[in-house]
Design a protein around this motif. Structure first.
Motif, PDB file in Angstrom:
ATOM      1  N   ASN A   1       0.828  -1.203   0.000  1.00  0.00           N
ATOM      2  CA  ASN A   1       0.000   0.000   0.000  1.00  0.00           C
ATOM      3  C   ASN A   1       0.866   1.259   0.000  1.00  0.00           C
ATOM      4  O   ASN A   1       0.635   2.176  -0.794  1.00  0.00           O
ATOM      5  CB  ASN A   1      -0.933  -0.008   1.215  1.00  0.00           C
TER       6      ASN A   1
ATOM      7  N   LEU B   1       2.589   1.595  -3.344  1.00  0.00           N
ATOM      8  CA  LEU B   1       1.652   1.980  -4.404  1.00  0.00           C
ATOM      9  C   LEU B   1       1.319   3.465  -4.339  1.00  0.00           C
ATOM     10  O   LEU B   1       1.203   4.124  -5.375  1.00  0.00           O
ATOM     11  CB  LEU B   1       0.379   1.129  -4.340  1.00  0.00           C
ATOM     12  N   VAL B   2       1.189   4.002  -3.146  1.00  0.00           N
ATOM     13  CA  VAL B   2       0.960   5.450  -3.006  1.00  0.00           C
ATOM     14  C   VAL B   2       2.107   6.214  -3.658  1.00  0.00           C
ATOM     15  O   VAL B   2       1.894   7.147  -4.436  1.00  0.00           O
ATOM     16  CB  VAL B   2       0.813   5.858  -1.517  1.00  0.00           C
TER      17      VAL B   2
ATOM     18  N   LYS C   1       2.062   5.786  -7.534  1.00  0.00           N
ATOM     19  CA  LYS C   1       0.979   6.571  -8.156  1.00  0.00           C
ATOM     20  C   LYS C   1       1.318   8.049  -8.201  1.00  0.00           C
ATOM     21  O   LYS C   1       1.019   8.728  -9.184  1.00  0.00           O
ATOM     22  CB  LYS C   1      -0.320   6.420  -7.349  1.00  0.00           C
TER      23      LYS C   1
ATOM     24  N   LYS D   1      -1.175   6.493 -12.341  1.00  0.00           N
ATOM     25  CA  LYS D   1      -2.332   7.099 -11.666  1.00  0.00           C
ATOM     26  C   LYS D   1      -3.502   7.218 -12.639  1.00  0.00           C
ATOM     27  O   LYS D   1      -4.641   6.884 -12.298  1.00  0.00           O
ATOM     28  CB  LYS D   1      -1.946   8.471 -11.121  1.00  0.00           C
TER      29      LYS D   1
ATOM     30  N   MET E   1      -4.931   3.749 -13.387  1.00  0.00           N
ATOM     31  CA  MET E   1      -5.735   3.263 -12.265  1.00  0.00           C
ATOM     32  C   MET E   1      -7.077   3.984 -12.215  1.00  0.00           C
ATOM     33  O   MET E   1      -8.106   3.365 -11.943  1.00  0.00           O
ATOM     34  CB  MET E   1      -4.970   3.418 -10.952  1.00  0.00           C
TER      35      MET E   1
ATOM     36  N   HIS F   1      -8.519   6.904  -9.078  1.00  0.00           N
ATOM     37  CA  HIS F   1      -7.321   6.137  -8.723  1.00  0.00           C
ATOM     38  C   HIS F   1      -7.377   5.573  -7.310  1.00  0.00           C
ATOM     39  O   HIS F   1      -6.863   4.497  -7.039  1.00  0.00           O
ATOM     40  CB  HIS F   1      -6.041   6.962  -8.939  1.00  0.00           C
ATOM     41  N   TRP F   2      -8.033   6.277  -6.383  1.00  0.00           N
ATOM     42  CA  TRP F   2      -8.121   5.765  -5.014  1.00  0.00           C
ATOM     43  C   TRP F   2      -9.038   4.543  -4.929  1.00  0.00           C
ATOM     44  O   TRP F   2      -8.802   3.640  -4.119  1.00  0.00           O
ATOM     45  CB  TRP F   2      -8.578   6.844  -4.044  1.00  0.00           C
TER      46      TRP F   2
ATOM     47  N   THR G   1      -9.412   2.295  -7.301  1.00  0.00           N
ATOM     48  CA  THR G   1      -8.593   1.203  -7.826  1.00  0.00           C
ATOM     49  C   THR G   1      -7.524   0.810  -6.817  1.00  0.00           C
ATOM     50  O   THR G   1      -7.274  -0.380  -6.602  1.00  0.00           O
ATOM     51  CB  THR G   1      -7.934   1.609  -9.158  1.00  0.00           C
ATOM     52  N   HIS G   2      -6.933   1.777  -6.179  1.00  0.00           N
ATOM     53  CA  HIS G   2      -5.921   1.524  -5.154  1.00  0.00           C
ATOM     54  C   HIS G   2      -6.519   0.632  -4.061  1.00  0.00           C
ATOM     55  O   HIS G   2      -5.929  -0.390  -3.694  1.00  0.00           O
ATOM     56  CB  HIS G   2      -5.451   2.863  -4.570  1.00  0.00           C
TER      57      HIS G   2
ATOM     58  N   VAL H   1      -5.482  -3.278  -3.094  1.00  0.00           N
ATOM     59  CA  VAL H   1      -5.030  -3.629  -1.745  1.00  0.00           C
ATOM     60  C   VAL H   1      -5.909  -4.745  -1.164  1.00  0.00           C
ATOM     61  O   VAL H   1      -5.400  -5.725  -0.604  1.00  0.00           O
ATOM     62  CB  VAL H   1      -5.010  -2.381  -0.831  1.00  0.00           C
TER      63      VAL H   1
END
Length: 105
Positions: free
Chosen positions: A24, A27-28, A31, A38, A41, A48-49, A51-52, A56
Protein backbone atom coordinates in the motif's frame (compact mmCIF):
# COMPACT_ATOMS: atom_id res chain seq x y z
CA UNK A 1 -2.02 -26.10 29.36
CA UNK A 2 -1.28 -23.46 26.75
CA UNK A 3 -1.86 -24.16 23.07
CA UNK A 4 1.28 -23.03 21.23
CA UNK A 5 -0.02 -23.81 17.74
CA UNK A 6 -1.43 -20.74 16.07
CA UNK A 7 -4.43 -20.97 13.79
CA UNK A 8 -3.32 -21.52 10.20
CA UNK A 9 -5.74 -18.94 8.79
CA UNK A 10 -4.82 -16.33 11.38
CA UNK A 11 -1.13 -16.62 10.59
CA UNK A 12 -1.86 -16.54 6.86
CA UNK A 13 -3.85 -13.32 7.04
CA UNK A 14 -1.43 -11.64 9.45
CA UNK A 15 1.37 -12.26 6.95
CA UNK A 16 -0.90 -11.06 4.18
CA UNK A 17 -1.61 -7.90 6.17
CA UNK A 18 2.11 -7.23 6.60
CA UNK A 19 2.88 -7.56 2.90
CA UNK A 20 -0.22 -5.65 1.85
CA UNK A 21 0.58 -2.79 4.22
CA UNK A 22 3.99 -2.28 2.66
CA UNK A 23 2.52 -2.71 -0.84
CA UNK A 24 0.00 0.00 0.00
CA UNK A 25 2.76 2.45 0.92
CA UNK A 26 4.74 1.64 -2.21
CA UNK A 27 1.65 1.98 -4.40
CA UNK A 28 0.96 5.45 -3.01
CA UNK A 29 4.50 6.49 -3.91
CA UNK A 30 4.33 4.93 -7.38
CA UNK A 31 0.98 6.57 -8.16
CA UNK A 32 2.20 9.96 -7.05
CA UNK A 33 5.46 9.59 -8.96
CA UNK A 34 4.15 8.19 -12.26
CA UNK A 35 1.18 10.07 -13.67
CA UNK A 36 0.62 7.34 -16.25
CA UNK A 37 0.01 4.77 -13.50
CA UNK A 38 -2.33 7.10 -11.67
CA UNK A 39 -4.28 7.81 -14.87
CA UNK A 40 -4.45 4.10 -15.74
CA UNK A 41 -5.73 3.26 -12.27
CA UNK A 42 -8.34 6.04 -12.55
CA UNK A 43 -9.48 4.64 -15.88
CA UNK A 44 -10.22 1.24 -14.33
CA UNK A 45 -12.76 2.32 -11.70
CA UNK A 46 -13.32 6.02 -12.25
CA UNK A 47 -10.87 7.17 -9.56
CA UNK A 48 -7.32 6.14 -8.72
CA UNK A 49 -8.12 5.77 -5.01
CA UNK A 50 -10.96 3.33 -5.75
CA UNK A 51 -8.59 1.20 -7.83
CA UNK A 52 -5.92 1.52 -5.15
CA UNK A 53 -8.32 0.24 -2.52
CA UNK A 54 -9.47 -2.57 -4.77
CA UNK A 55 -5.86 -3.66 -5.45
CA UNK A 56 -5.03 -3.63 -1.75
CA UNK A 57 -8.12 -5.64 -0.78
CA UNK A 58 -7.59 -8.17 -3.56
CA UNK A 59 -3.91 -8.60 -2.67
CA UNK A 60 -4.81 -9.11 1.00
CA UNK A 61 -7.40 -11.77 0.18
CA UNK A 62 -5.22 -13.52 -2.40
CA UNK A 63 -2.10 -13.67 -0.22
CA UNK A 64 -4.10 -14.74 2.83
CA UNK A 65 -5.69 -17.53 0.84
CA UNK A 66 -2.36 -18.66 -0.64
CA UNK A 67 -0.56 -18.59 2.72
CA UNK A 68 -3.42 -20.53 4.33
CA UNK A 69 -2.78 -23.38 1.88
CA UNK A 70 0.79 -23.80 3.17
CA UNK A 71 2.34 -24.82 6.47
CA UNK A 72 3.76 -21.35 7.06
CA UNK A 73 1.91 -21.16 10.39
CA UNK A 74 4.36 -23.65 11.89
CA UNK A 75 7.19 -21.09 11.65
CA UNK A 76 5.56 -18.28 13.64
CA UNK A 77 4.86 -17.52 17.28
CA UNK A 78 2.38 -14.97 18.55
CA UNK A 79 5.29 -12.70 19.52
CA UNK A 80 6.84 -12.92 16.07
CA UNK A 81 3.50 -12.15 14.39
CA UNK A 82 2.96 -9.19 16.70
CA UNK A 83 6.37 -7.83 15.76
CA UNK A 84 5.59 -8.34 12.06
CA UNK A 85 2.32 -6.41 12.36
CA UNK A 86 3.98 -3.56 14.23
CA UNK A 87 6.97 -3.27 11.91
CA UNK A 88 5.02 -3.59 8.67
CA UNK A 89 2.67 -0.87 9.89
CA UNK A 90 5.61 1.36 10.83
CA UNK A 91 7.30 0.75 7.47
CA UNK A 92 4.11 1.42 5.49
CA UNK A 93 3.48 4.59 7.46
CA UNK A 94 7.06 5.83 7.04
CA UNK A 95 6.88 5.19 3.31
CA UNK A 96 3.78 7.34 2.90
CA UNK A 97 4.66 10.10 5.37
CA UNK A 98 8.27 10.18 4.21
CA UNK A 99 7.28 10.53 0.57
CA UNK A 100 4.89 13.40 1.25
CA UNK A 101 7.29 15.15 3.64
CA UNK A 102 10.03 15.05 1.02
CA UNK A 103 7.68 16.62 -1.51
CA UNK A 104 6.37 19.27 0.88
CA UNK A 105 9.79 20.40 2.07
Amino acid sequence: MENNVLNKTTVAYVLSFAITTIFNGLLVILKETYTGLKDWMASLTGHHWATHGLFVILLFILLGYLFSKTNVHEKYTAKKLTDIVIWSTVIGTILIIGYFLIHIL
